[in-house]
Design a protein around this motif. Structure first.
Motif, PDB file in Angstrom:
ATOM      1  N   THR A 274       0.820  -1.210   0.000  1.00  0.00           N
ATOM      2  CA  THR A 274       0.000   0.000   0.000  1.00  0.00           C
ATOM      3  C   THR A 274       0.853   1.259   0.000  1.00  0.00           C
ATOM      4  O   THR A 274       0.587   2.203  -0.763  1.00  0.00           O
ATOM      5  N   VAL A 275       1.860   1.294   0.848  1.00  0.00           N
ATOM      6  CA  VAL A 275       2.661   2.517   0.984  1.00  0.00           C
ATOM      7  C   VAL A 275       3.490   2.806  -0.269  1.00  0.00           C
ATOM      8  O   VAL A 275       3.951   3.937  -0.464  1.00  0.00           O
ATOM      9  N   GLU A 276       3.656   1.813  -1.132  1.00  0.00           N
ATOM     10  CA  GLU A 276       4.359   2.060  -2.395  1.00  0.00           C
ATOM     11  C   GLU A 276       3.541   2.924  -3.347  1.00  0.00           C
ATOM     12  O   GLU A 276       4.090   3.532  -4.266  1.00  0.00           O
ATOM     13  N   GLN A 277       2.219   2.948  -3.155  1.00  0.00           N
ATOM     14  CA  GLN A 277       1.300   3.765  -3.964  1.00  0.00           C
ATOM     15  C   GLN A 277       1.466   3.490  -5.466  1.00  0.00           C
ATOM     16  O   GLN A 277       1.580   4.401  -6.281  1.00  0.00           O
ATOM     17  N   LYS A 278       1.446   2.206  -5.811  1.00  0.00           N
ATOM     18  CA  LYS A 278       1.595   1.813  -7.213  1.00  0.00           C
ATOM     19  C   LYS A 278       0.339   1.158  -7.780  1.00  0.00           C
ATOM     20  O   LYS A 278       0.399   0.455  -8.779  1.00  0.00           O
ATOM     21  N   GLY A 279      -0.793   1.410  -7.135  1.00  0.00           N
ATOM     22  CA  GLY A 279      -2.046   0.890  -7.664  1.00  0.00           C
ATOM     23  C   GLY A 279      -2.830   0.041  -6.690  1.00  0.00           C
ATOM     24  O   GLY A 279      -3.981  -0.313  -6.954  1.00  0.00           O
ATOM     25  N   TYR A 280      -2.215  -0.276  -5.547  1.00  0.00           N
ATOM     26  CA  TYR A 280      -2.904  -1.087  -4.536  1.00  0.00           C
ATOM     27  C   TYR A 280      -3.061  -0.279  -3.259  1.00  0.00           C
ATOM     28  O   TYR A 280      -2.156   0.464  -2.869  1.00  0.00           O
ATOM     29  N   ASN A 281      -4.226  -0.444  -2.591  1.00  0.00           N
ATOM     30  CA  ASN A 281      -4.456   0.254  -1.337  1.00  0.00           C
ATOM     31  C   ASN A 281      -5.400  -0.567  -0.467  1.00  0.00           C
ATOM     32  O   ASN A 281      -6.553  -0.813  -0.837  1.00  0.00           O
ATOM     33  N   MET A 282      -4.907  -1.002   0.679  1.00  0.00           N
ATOM     34  CA  MET A 282      -5.699  -1.834   1.590  1.00  0.00           C
ATOM     35  C   MET A 282      -6.718  -1.022   2.382  1.00  0.00           C
ATOM     36  O   MET A 282      -7.523  -1.593   3.116  1.00  0.00           O
ATOM     37  N   PHE A 283      -6.691   0.313   2.248  1.00  0.00           N
ATOM     38  CA  PHE A 283      -7.648   1.174   2.937  1.00  0.00           C
ATOM     39  C   PHE A 283      -8.788   1.620   2.017  1.00  0.00           C
ATOM     40  O   PHE A 283      -9.578   2.489   2.389  1.00  0.00           O
TER      41      PHE A 283
END
Length: 395
Positions: free
Chosen positions: A137-146
């Motif tokens: 998530t913290v990479e901000q490359k298209g995935y977000n668990m929030f």
């Protein structure tokens, strides 16, 4: 009637139909046993998970095929053991990763959502999953668990009988809502997921007052923390590890979301690469993998009347809607018609490869490419929307 109310009514009907189907299937299986029809033959056989009263549909999205050898009696006994291991592991993995429902004896993602700000002991399996998902998530490359609210909202549209009416391309209210939801979870300051103790597996999750106010304005009361596109990957990894630990390695597990995990003894798996021929979904090529592997497929189109897919015309071109939403903008992109990534035992040198999470690694690689934050690389196959009949490979 609101979108979520329409979706909820439809889900109730679907659950009832599925329950009846499962009941009929169980009666049929019992009848077969009564008349002496044996399935204890050599070769591949489907393994069906045992029923569960708390999570009736826990096995609905997964298929497990296993290759049996030996005499009829040996196969019968082996089937019992494999079914027991598979059922227990799948049930456990499903309940641990459920963002909406809590279960007796489980502290799961739904428990975290319901107890924001409180330290919870979640157990080693879920603790490691949350750590892995958070790192992605913290990479901000298209995935977000929030982004639970976004995925829940899109699903409520995609499962409708006529989703086109609520599509953001033609419905400004939908477009505005997606924009607001995307902005809510895009700000890292709106969330805090703390890993308090690596030995007691304590975590604490909180949302900011600003996020809570906006969620209230939008009447969003669903789960915030949600593994979304990676959930099936983590579920299958738990199941695969349990099977391998018991020595059951000659089979493969698939999910309706497009993930296949081939266990240790699977040699020569062939994965189909789909595109379009004259507007009809078709197999264009096959990818043959010789080792244990995880194969992730994202596709913009559905097969026949497959749920969660629809198309509409926008600006003179076909716009594809599907479950593979990028957390960057809330949409599924317009570049790829289908996208496939394969990670196997020989991929340790690939960027981001993690032997502990091969399935999550394969899906996450697809997410990055689908979202446009990474270009296709080794072991990637894809079909562009502008070239629906041509398979291309990565660098």
């Amino acid at each position: 009637m609101k979108i979520k109310e329409l979706a909820s009514d439809k889900k109730k009907v679907i659950r009832l139909i599925l329950f009846v189907c499962m009941f009929v299937a169980a009666l049929t299986a019992f009848s077969y046993g009564m008349v002496g029809l044996s399935k204890n033959k050599q070769g591949y056989q489907d393994i069906y998970a045992e029923s569960d009263e708390e999570a009736v549909l826990y096995a609905h999205d997964y298929t497990f095929k296993y290759y049996f050898t030996g005499r009829s009696g040996e196969i019968k006994e082996q089937r019992k053991r494999i079914t027991s291991v598979y059922s227990y592991a799948l049930k456990r993995a499903y309940k641990l990763t459920d963002p909406k429902n809590t279960y007796t004896g489980f502290t799961n993602i739904a428990s975290i959502n319901e107890n924001r700000g409180e330290p919870l002991a979640v157990g080693v399996e879920l603790y490691e999953i949350l750590k892995d998902a958070y790192a992605k998530t913290v990479e901000q490359k298209g995935y977000n668990m929030f982004a639970g609210a976004l995925y829940s909202y899109w699903e409520s549209i995609l499962i409708l009988d006529h989703p086109e009416e609520f599509d953001p391309l033609v419905n400004p209210d939908t477009a505005e809502r997606i924009s607001r939801l995307t902005g809510m979870y895009a700000d890292p300051a709106n969330f805090s997921l703390e890993f308090i103790d690596d030995e007691q597996y304590l975590v604490s999750f909180t949302t900011s007052p600003g996020y809570d106010r906006e969620a209230e304005e939008l009447e969003e009361n669903g789960p915030v923390l949600d593994l979304n596109l990676l959930r099936d990957a983590y579920v299958i990894e738990i199941v695969g590890q349990a099977l391998i630990a018991e020595g059951f390695t000659d089979g493969y597990i698939t999910s309706v979301s497009g993930l296949t995990y081939a266990l240790d003894k699977q040699h020569g798996m062939e994965y189909c690469i789909y595109g379009m021929n004259n507007g009809i979904p078709a197999i264009l090529e096959t990818a043959r993998i010789k080792r244990r592997s995880a194969f992730s497929c994202f596709k913009a189109f559905g097969f026949g009347r497959e749920e969660m897919y629809h198309t509409l015309n926008g600006g003179g071109r076909t716009v594809y809607r599907n479950p593979y939403i990028s957390a960057l903008d809330g949409y599924s992109g317009d570049r790829y018609l289908s996208l496939y990534n394969v990670l196997d035992d020989g991929d340790a040198a690939l960027p981001g490869f993690d032997a502990d999470h091969p399935c999550a690694g394969a899906v996450y690689r697809n997410i990055r490419i689908w979202s446009g934050t990474e270009e296709p690389g080794d072991n990637t196959y894809y079909v562009l929307q502008e070239e629906p009949g041509t398979v291309r490979t990565g660098k």
